[in-house]
Scaffold this active site. Structure first.
Site, PDB file in Angstrom:
ATOM      1  N   ASN A 267       3.805   5.690 -11.112  1.00  0.00           N
ATOM      2  CA  ASN A 267       2.755   5.535 -12.111  1.00  0.00           C
ATOM      3  C   ASN A 267       1.361   5.341 -11.515  1.00  0.00           C
ATOM      4  O   ASN A 267       0.367   5.722 -12.124  1.00  0.00           O
ATOM      5  CB  ASN A 267       3.098   4.320 -12.997  1.00  0.00           C
TER       6      ASN A 267
ATOM      7  N   TYR B 222      -9.241  15.086 -10.094  1.00  0.00           N
ATOM      8  CA  TYR B 222      -8.162  14.315 -10.711  1.00  0.00           C
ATOM      9  C   TYR B 222      -7.092  15.247 -11.278  1.00  0.00           C
ATOM     10  O   TYR B 222      -5.887  15.045 -11.065  1.00  0.00           O
ATOM     11  CB  TYR B 222      -8.741  13.435 -11.819  1.00  0.00           C
TER      12      TYR B 222
ATOM     13  N   LYS C 189      -2.878  15.856 -10.619  1.00  0.00           N
ATOM     14  CA  LYS C 189      -1.860  15.836 -11.663  1.00  0.00           C
ATOM     15  C   LYS C 189      -1.111  17.171 -11.744  1.00  0.00           C
ATOM     16  O   LYS C 189       0.076  17.200 -12.080  1.00  0.00           O
ATOM     17  CB  LYS C 189      -2.499  15.484 -13.018  1.00  0.00           C
TER      18      LYS C 189
ATOM     19  N   ASP D  64       0.869  -1.177   0.000  1.00  0.00           N
ATOM     20  CA  ASP D  64       0.000   0.000   0.000  1.00  0.00           C
ATOM     21  C   ASP D  64       0.900   1.220   0.000  1.00  0.00           C
ATOM     22  O   ASP D  64       1.435   1.622   1.038  1.00  0.00           O
ATOM     23  CB  ASP D  64      -0.901  -0.012   1.238  1.00  0.00           C
TER      24      ASP D  64
END
Length: 352
Positions: A168, A233, A237, A141
């Protein structure tokens, strides 16, 4: 964009192609010049062609110069890479979220080059990745600093010090700002942002000590333009883009480790499980969706180059990097054009 269009676009801005054609039309031998003149059919068309070629040649040169300057800056103002320092059969790469999607493609690509790959994921490796001698798996995790630290110690003792880190792992589904649950938001930032800190703190020190390494951050085109319904989201980023830029500066100015390379990858939507939660909205807005292999291949190529870079996938969307430098009115017009315009697309978001 079709393969033919991409080919023509690439060649049209190639100084080698446009410069050669311009030379042939102006000073080339008659045996080469005459066929081109015949194709253009008239003196007026020949003059127009010369003018167009001059512009394309100049723009192509400027593009090449800009790319060279970008690469120079992104690699600590070093003209040449340190590719000779890399022995791929002895390198160790840690890839988070490597059990599926883009991450799995990166693992397979690096493993094919002889690199020892270590996958950190909460999901087991698929069967088609379990028989590789140089792919190791640790169920971890990555949102837990202690879990990452414990696994890192085991990796160092059993495999060695990683020289490549690919951050990633990521999650995301579509919600409006008002409909985003606090619990989901916390989990999203834990995986998409905070986990990067955990892996960096676990694996970066040995890279700094050796002044050798490569950290790859998988971001998104939404780092530059937050899509409606994906603001949460896009925020993660944008955060890891800032982390990438700050990491590059710290390595250069605080730790004197300019040979620890940093790359960030900004892909458009990929046909992975992450997209399943909001694929309808993407299609409704005519978003570009690509094969995840295009992204994983780009990441592998960048690592094997031994150079740091900011990579946009597909390359044809590289102008996205300039968005934040545009005047506000242009940015707002762009965001307006990308917003959902049909009632069905709006309803999809408002009902989530």
């Amino acid at each position: 964009m079709s393969a033919t269009v991409r080919y023509i676009r690439k060649r049209a801005f190639s100084p080698v192609v446009t410069g050669s054609l311009l030379y042939i039309l102006t000073r080339g031998p008659e045996s080469l010049r005459r066929p081109l003149v015949n194709i253009l059919s008239s003196p007026a068309n020949v003059e127009r062609a010369k003018s167009v070629l001059k512009w394309l040649f100049a723009l192509g040169l400027l593009g090449r110069l800009n790319s060279w300057l970008n690469s120079w800056a992104e690699n600590g103002w070093q003209l040449y890479g340190d590719k000779k320092r890399w022995n791929w059969n002895k390198e160790i790469a840690v890839i988070t979220g490597g059990s599926n999607g883009i991450g799995a493609g990166v693992v397979k690509g690096l493993a094919a080059k002889g690199i020892k790959c270590v996958v950190l994921d909460v999901e087991d490796l698929p069967k088609n990745m379990q028989n590789y001698a140089n792919i190791n798996f640790y169920k971890c995790d990555i949102t837990s600093p202690s879990a990452v630290s414990e696994v890192a110690s085991e990796i160092r003792s059993k495999i060695g010090n990683p020289t490549i880190l690919v951050n990633n792992a990521g999650i995301g589904t579509s919600h409006t700002i008002l409909l985003t649950e606090p619990e989901y938001l916390e989990r999203l930032f834990s995986i998409n942002v905070f986990a990067h800190y955990n892996t960096l703190q676990a694996f970066l020190p040995s890279m700094i000590s050796a002044n050798k390494g490569h950290v790859v951050t998988v971001a998104s085109l939404s780092s530059f333009v937050p899509p409606v319904g994906l603001v949460h989201y896009a925020s993660t980023k944008a955060a890891v883009m800032s982390l990438h830029e700050g990491l590059t500066s710290e390595l250069r100015h605080l730790y004197n480790a300019p040979n620890v390379k940093t790359s960030i990858v900004h892909p458009t939507y990929a046909r992975t499980r992450l997209l399943e939660g909001f694929e309808k909205e993407v299609k409704e807005n005519k978003g570009v969706v690509i094969d995840p292999k295009l992204i994983s291949d780009a990441i592998v190529r960048q690592i094997l180059s031994g150079r740091g870079a900011r990579v946009v996938v597909p390359q044809g969307m590289s102008l996205a990097k300039a968005i934040r430098g545009m005047p506000s009115w242009m940015q707002e017009r762009l965001r307006d054009s990308l917003a959902p315009h049909t009632q069905s697309a709006k309803d999809m978001l408002l009902k989530r």
